[in-house]
Design a protein around this motif. Structure first.
Motif: not given
Length: 131
Positions: A13-15, A30-33, A46-50, A53-54
């Motif tokens: 959620n923080a990311a 502080d949203i509960d995604w 979700c897009a990730r570089d390694g 989370l990008v």
């Protein structure tokens, strides 16, 4: 840079809150995604570089044939590199696989080139009531 895209991928959620604040220019909320997308969405990408989370996009739906792109987010330092278009492409592929017939999006005028040119949306009449 090797970007991977994951449908209904794990995230913190923080990311997503940090990406959202950066993308929409507000303080970090502080949203509960996790709870929100779990209850209301067809899925998300979700897009990730390694491990980082990008990018993130939410795909809400009506439970039938309409899906809706919401909260397309890409880290500021990664914008204009194709990550956003990749997020939307994966969202469209997964919505199609779920037998949705329409993928909707609304956006501010400055995002027209992104959604119409990079992502393949076409203009359509729509209405909006500001609540």
């Amino acid at each position: 840079m090797t970007i991977t895209y994951e449908w209904r991928g794990d995230f913190d959620n923080a990311a997503v809150n940090a990406l959202h604040a950066e993308g929409f220019g507000h303080r970090v909320l502080d949203i509960d995604w996790l709870g929100q997308v779990g209850r209301h969405s067809l899925g998300w990408v979700c897009a990730r570089d390694g491990d980082a989370l990008v990018g993130f996009v939410n795909v809400a739906w009506d439970g039938g044939v309409h899906a809706f792109i919401l909260d397309t987010l890409v880290a500021a330092g990664r914008r204009r590199s194709g990550i956003g278009a990749g997020l939307v492409a994966e969202a469209a592929r997964r919505a199609r696989a779920a037998r949705c017939e329409w993928l909707h999006v609304d956006f501010d005028d400055e995002l027209r080139p992104f959604y119409f040119e990079a992502c393949g949306f076409r203009p359509t009449p729509a209405g909006l009531i500001a609540l």
